[in-house]
Enzyme design. Structure first.
Site, PDB file in Angstrom:
ATOM      1  N   PRO A   1       2.484  -8.900  -2.960  1.00  0.00           N
ATOM      2  CA  PRO A   1       1.933  -7.661  -2.464  1.00  0.00           C
ATOM      3  C   PRO A   1       2.539  -6.818  -1.370  1.00  0.00           C
ATOM      4  O   PRO A   1       1.810  -7.100  -0.228  1.00  0.00           O
ATOM      5  CB  PRO A   1       0.518  -8.268  -1.971  1.00  0.00           C
ATOM      6  CG  PRO A   1       0.799  -9.867  -1.610  1.00  0.00           C
ATOM      7  CD  PRO A   1       1.666 -10.094  -2.591  1.00  0.00           C
ATOM      8  N   CYS A   2       3.519  -6.371  -1.634  1.00  0.00           N
ATOM      9  CA  CYS A   2       4.256  -5.510  -0.640  1.00  0.00           C
ATOM     10  C   CYS A   2       3.562  -4.606  -0.054  1.00  0.00           C
ATOM     11  O   CYS A   2       3.413  -3.830   1.080  1.00  0.00           O
ATOM     12  CB  CYS A   2       5.583  -4.992  -1.095  1.00  0.00           C
ATOM     13  SG  CYS A   2       5.550  -4.170  -2.543  1.00  0.00           S
ATOM     14  N   HIS A   3       2.318  -3.918  -0.962  1.00  0.00           N
ATOM     15  CA  HIS A   3       1.632  -2.802  -0.530  1.00  0.00           C
ATOM     16  C   HIS A   3       0.743  -3.130   0.536  1.00  0.00           C
ATOM     17  O   HIS A   3       0.091  -2.186   1.300  1.00  0.00           O
ATOM     18  CB  HIS A   3       0.700  -2.404  -1.867  1.00  0.00           C
ATOM     19  CG  HIS A   3      -0.340  -3.525  -2.111  1.00  0.00           C
ATOM     20  ND1 HIS A   3       0.164  -4.285  -3.075  1.00  0.00           N
ATOM     21  CD2 HIS A   3      -1.684  -3.560  -1.858  1.00  0.00           C
ATOM     22  CE1 HIS A   3      -0.919  -5.253  -3.306  1.00  0.00           C
ATOM     23  NE2 HIS A   3      -2.074  -4.604  -2.510  1.00  0.00           N
TER      24      HIS A   3
END
Length: 166
Positions: A126-128
């Site tokens: 989850p880089c967001h």
């Protein structure tokens, strides 16, 4: 290598997997689309890994909080792998800053930003959930509108490209 295009509420995602696990998950038009994977040579096939990944995406976009039960197999340098592992520790509905990651993994904010930006497993890693220290939404390879939509889906409040804390 196998691939599958999957429709999500935020656009089509291309999923790629080998016999070990999911190697990539990119939104159409995303920066670094297909990096590290030869999508031109991949066979279009709904393998068990790709079906699990697609089912996970459906559950995620339906508002569930599914644990990632898909084996992941992204290629990257040891440093990028360390950053991507740190990303998986950011819980659903929460965020971390580039500074937080730099303190956890080592390196400067630019090195962290480069590793986060080159994450080939959008949503699954989850880089967001990474934001600037001041809460600004920055640096999402899938586009800042998608980043805002993903954070909103997870319960964050986003106004004018910035997290708003109550």
């Amino acid at each position: 290598m196998n691939k599958l295009d999957w429709t999500t509420p935020l656009g089509t995602m291309t999923l790629a997997a080998d016999e070990v696990g999911l190697c990539g998950a990119w939104f159409a038009g995303q920066a670094y689309f297909g990096a590290g994977v030869d999508l031109d040579q991949a066979t279009v096939a709904a393998t068990p890994i790709l079906r699990r990944a697609a089912a996970w995406l459906d559950a995620y976009f339906a508002g569930a909080r599914p644990a990632v039960d898909v084996p992941l197999h992204a290629a990257g340098t040891p440093y990028r792998q360390a950053v991507w592992t740190a990303l998986t520790a950011i819980p659903y509905g929460e965020t971390a800053t580039y500074r937080d990651l730099a303190q956890a993994v080592g390196g400067g904010a630019r090195a962290i930003g480069g590793a986060v930006g080159h994450n080939p497993l959008s949503l699954f890693v989850p880089c967001h959930r990474v934001v600037a220290t001041d809460g600004a939404l920055t640096g999402y390879a899938g586009g800042l509108e998608r980043k805002a939509a993903l954070l909103t889906l997870e319960g964050e409040r986003v106004v004018a490209g910035r997290l708003v804390r109550a």
